[in-house]
Design a protein around this motif. Structure first.
Motif, short mmCIF file in Angstrom:
data_model
loop_
_atom_site.label_atom_id
_atom_site.label_comp_id
_atom_site.label_asym_id
_atom_site.label_seq_id
_atom_site.Cartn_x
_atom_site.Cartn_y
_atom_site.Cartn_z
N GLY A 161 0.83 -1.20 0.00
CA GLY A 161 0.00 0.00 0.00
C GLY A 161 0.87 1.25 0.00
O GLY A 161 0.58 2.20 -0.72
N PHE A 162 1.94 1.23 0.78
CA PHE A 162 2.83 2.39 0.83
C PHE A 162 3.46 2.64 -0.55
O PHE A 162 3.46 3.76 -1.05
N LEU A 163 3.97 1.55 -1.16
CA LEU A 163 4.62 1.72 -2.46
C LEU A 163 3.63 2.29 -3.48
O LEU A 163 3.94 3.21 -4.23
N LEU A 164 2.40 1.72 -3.48
CA LEU A 164 1.41 2.19 -4.45
C LEU A 164 1.03 3.65 -4.19
O LEU A 164 0.85 4.42 -5.12
N SER A 165 0.92 4.01 -2.89
CA SER A 165 0.49 5.38 -2.62
C SER A 165 1.57 6.37 -3.02
O SER A 165 1.27 7.49 -3.44
N ILE A 166 2.84 5.94 -2.92
CA ILE A 166 3.92 6.79 -3.43
C ILE A 166 3.78 6.93 -4.95
O ILE A 166 3.92 8.01 -5.53
N TYR A 167 3.45 5.80 -5.58
CA TYR A 167 3.27 5.81 -7.03
C TYR A 167 2.19 6.82 -7.43
O TYR A 167 2.33 7.55 -8.40
N TYR A 168 1.10 6.84 -6.65
CA TYR A 168 0.00 7.76 -6.99
C TYR A 168 0.40 9.22 -6.87
O TYR A 168 -0.23 10.08 -7.46
#
Lengths: 486, 227, 117
Positions: free
Chosen positions: A88-95
């Motif tokens: 979730g952290f990695l994806l939210s950085i991606y966003y």
């Protein structure tokens, strides 16, 4: 000590406060999900040393289980909870790299993470239904939020099957409540011997239908390829790395902890094996790379369920460890594949294999990232996938299931063939060059790096997976640590 | 036609299996009150102070579920807004509401709101509580949407109410964690049963839920109307 | 007539009708309605599971006199949650259908053919 219930409370608090923050400044909402997942990660990591043998009990409403709802966290749930927060952290950085006008997207994303963490942490059966619904409804929204024809169609199909499936899951819970008079997982597990066999069978089939939607088992997975293909690439990552993994957790928790060894083992075994073979063959025939990845994901989930059912028959920790390793490998590997595929097409949403020709040569970094994902998924040495596949084959060999071994090797060859086909196409001919930002590339690099690091130093991960598997095995420990000496 | 017939037969057959299973294993009304339910009925008032046992189950014993439930509704309102955002519909001619409708709804509207508030304030004493109350309030708004052409509540205010009530709910839960080491614990004095001011935090939670559900359902209806 | 037949039978009949509508319906709204009817039937079934012969509602408005003969309060609390969740699902489904109508220009499920291999 920081109570793990804060993972849920703070995530909820932050999700509820996004509209208020939006009123303060329009720039704030995108930063909430990374903050929330980071805090959650910190809370969970500080709690690692408090989770010993059995499960850690966290009460709500100041009453002991089974009277009130409680959270029950053992090593198995802790591992999944941390996995969810990391992805979730990695994806939210991606966003952060994307321009999005609508703050509601971040709320949906955060609530999706919340639903997944709730499912893996709760110790109450009905509570798991509520969190399952949070997870499912937010996933429908996320899938459909692409708002083009494909996304809407995928979202609607997912919603249709998901709604019926979760209703049956609820019916299963009620049947267990009527026969035991409690909704606490540990308490039901303890009272399990007193339930008549026909009730056990009936309720386990209801649960199987409910969870089957999430883990994409054969007759219930009609939505999966459509939803994966229709959703945006980051959402597909989320579907394969978070949502389906949560389904696996729930299946393990219900069938192993509550029923004490899968009750409907044979049904699951045959369904899973059908899922595995049909999905991998369907993947072989795809011309659309994203749909191919989707089918491959479904196949992997079938494989995981297959291992679970084999494990339930044998009761072998090693088999369960390989299942966890495979799940981790799939979460990181498939996530990387979906993300890098999106960038390789230049976000045109045209995934035809003919149009992807040469894209890898024109964008070497992305090509390399995609190749890393593929190599890990098919299990090449020095990548994480190697260890999970090897230990899977060894454990099957040890269990003396030669026909299964032959079948797996055959299907792995099929897998090798269609992935190799994509890679060859990516690096042949001339493609278009795309500009991509620093943030997406660094997120993908982190995914790739984790695959390589785990591949070079598999020992710590192996140890963690083994501990998690062992804690899932210790059913009586789980029960007594929740209910005390009663 | 044949497909429909097969579908009908299959669903009837599944229903028959369910019916015969349920009928044999759980005969209607012949189950004793046992397990956690017996505990709630016997000790509910002593422990939580609410004479309506269902209320104390919903808000405290299983309060964590209710927090999730509120979240689900919040999620639906959010997702609906996200999916419908940017959709435009051609303006069609709508019939003007009649004078009778306009006048009646104008006077009925405050009464509906009052009734809704009555329900959530008395949630711990009578059947009802925050969820039905919120829906009653949303019905009042719905009536106004239909009958008054010019009536539109401020979306800004709705969103703020919803979000503020949500954060407040979590804060009430955290208060329990801070004061009694347990999330959503009943930390306020219980008072004398059957009074309006009794049952600790139950009325507080139900008032929050009433506001939250009311604004969320109104928001959902508003989005569906405007899209 | 047997009370079990009436309560269980009618609830399950609603569930059967819901499933039938959902699998044979061609119109998206009809499918959603089918799912909703199914949910309603399920909720009725759960409430009727909670009935105990001769029991009254679990509200003790004459407090200190507690009567032991009440129906099971837990299924009622669970159904409250299930109803709210059903509403949320329906709202989400309606939103998706509205967008589908806008993008595809039709609500016929047979015409949703974007995702075929």
């Amino acid at each position: 000590m920081v109570s793990p219930i804060l993972v849920i409370a703070l995530t909820l608090f932050l999700a509820f406060s996004i509209p208020l923050l939006h009123m303060l400044s329009k720039k704030l909402p995108p930063f909430v999900p990374p903050l929330a997942t980071l805090i959650n990660l910190w809370i969970l990591i500080t709690n690692i040393k408090h989770v010993g043998e059995g499960a850690m009990l966290i009460t709500t409403a100041g009453l002991k289980p089974p009277i009130a709802i409680n959270l029950a966290i053992d090593k198995f749930s802790l591992l999944f909870a941390i996995l969810i927060q990391v992805i979730g952290f990695l994806l939210s950085i991606y966003y952060l790299s994307q321009e999005r006008k609508d703050m509601r997207f971040y709320m949906l994303f955060l609530l999706n993470i919340l639903g997944a963490s709730g499912i893996v942490m709760t110790g109450d059966l009905f509570n798991s239904f509520v969190f399952l619904e949070i997870l499912e409804i937010s996933s429908f929204g996320l899938v459909a939020s692409g708002k083009d024809k494909k996304a809407l169609e995928g979202g609607f199909k997912y919603m249709m099957i998901g709604a019926i499936g979760s209703s049956l899951y609820l019916l299963g819970i009620i049947v267990l409540y009527l026969s035991t008079g409690t909704l606490n997982m540990a308490h039901i597990a303890k009272l399990m011997p007193s339930i008549p066999d026909s009730v056990k069978l009936f309720s386990s089939i209801l649960f199987l239908i409910g969870i089957g939607v999430e883990v994409e088992l054969f007759p219930l997975n009609a939505w999966a390829p459509d939803a994966y293909q229709g959703a945006m690439d980051e959402i597909s990552t989320q579907l394969s790395s978070i949502i389906s993994k949560t389904g696996i957790y729930l299946a393990a928790r219900i069938f192993l902890t509550i029923y004490g060894g899968l009750y409907a083992t044979n049904i699951i075994f045959y369904l899973a094996i059908t899922t595995f073979i049909v999905a991998e063959l369907a993947a072989l025939m795809q011309k659309n790379v994203k749909r191919m990845l989707a089918y491959s994901s479904v196949g992997q989930m079938g494989l995981l369920m297959l291992i679970l059912s084999v494990f339930a028959k044998r009761g072998d920790v090693f088999v369960l460890t390989t299942a966890i390793l495979l799940a981790l490998n799939h979460a990181f590997g498939k996530g990387l594949l979906f993300l890098s595929l999106g960038s390789l097409t230049g976000n045109t949403r045209n995934y035809d294999i003919e149009d992807l020709k040469g894209a890898g040569r024109a964008n070497p970094v992305l090509g390399f990232l995609f190749a890393t994902g593929v190599l890990s998924i098919i299990g090449m040495p020095i990548f994480f996938g190697f260890w999970s596949k090897i230990s899977l084959l060894i454990s099957i060999m040890k269990a003396n299931l030669m026909y299964l071994l032959a079948l797996l090797l055959l299907v792995f060859l099929v897998e090798l063939y269609y992935y190799a086909n994509v890679i060859v196409n990516l690096f042949k001919g001339e493609g278009k060059k795309y500009r991509i930002g620093v943030i997406p590339v660094s997120v993908m690099l982190l995914f790739a790096l984790s695959l390589i690091v785990f591949g070079l130093w598999p020992h710590p991960v192996f140890k963690i997976a083994q501990n998690a598997a062992a804690s899932l095995m210790e059913r009586s420990m789980y029960i007594s640590s929740i209910l005390g000496g009663m | 036609m044949i497909r429909r017939l097969i579908a009908l037969l299959v669903s009837l057959y599944l229903g028959y299996i369910l019916y015969s299973f349920v009928y044999v294993h759980f005969p209607f009304g012949e189950r004793p009150l046992r397990g956690v339910a017996a505990h709630y009925v016997e000790n509910g008032i002593k422990e939580e102070g609410a004479t309506n046992i269902v209320t104390s189950i919903v808000t405290l014993y299983r309060g964590f579920d209710t927090l999730g439930e509120v979240t689900v509704l919040f999620l639906a309102a959010t997702g609906l807004g996200l999916i419908l955002a940017g959709m435009k519909r051609e303006e069609e001619e709508k019939p003007e509401p009649t004078l009778i409708m306009e006048t009646v709804t104008k006077h009925l509207f405050p009464l509906v709101l009052l009734f809704g508030s009555y329900i959530f304030i008395h949630g711990h004493l009578t059947p009802g509580g925050g969820f039905p109350a919120g829906v009653v309030i949303a019905t009042g708004y719905f009536m106004m949407f239909i009958a008054q052409r010019s009536f539109t509540p401020s979306e800004y205010l709705l969103s703020a109410t919803e979000s503020f009530a949500g954060t407040l709910y979590v804060i009430v839960g955290l208060l329990g964690l801070a004061l009694a080491f347990s999330f959503l614990d009943n930390v306020m004095p219980l008072g004398i049963p059957n009074r309006v001011f009794s049952a600790g935090i139950i009325p507080v939670i139900y008032i929050i839920i009433g506001f939250k559900v009311g604004s969320e359902m109104t928001g959902i209806l508003l989005h569906l109307k405007e899209a | 007539m047997d009370a079990g037949l009436i309560f269980y039978g009618s609830a399950i009949f609603l569930m059967v009708m819901g499933v039938f509508i959902a699998i044979t319906g061609r119109h998206l709204i009809k499918i959603l309605l089918g799912i909703d009817v199914f949910d309603t039937g399920l909720n009725l079934l759960i409430v009727s599971f909670g009935y105990i012969n001769g029991g009254t509602a679990p509200i003790f408005s004459k407090y200190p006199n507690i009567f032991k003969n009440v129906v099971d309060p837990v299924p009622q609390a669970l159904v409250l949650t299930a109803i709210v969740i059903g509403v949320a699902e329906m709202a989400m489904g309606l939103a998706i259908v509205m967008q589908i109508k806008e993008k595809f220009g039709t609500c016929n499920i047979a015409k949703l053919k974007e995702l075929k291999w």
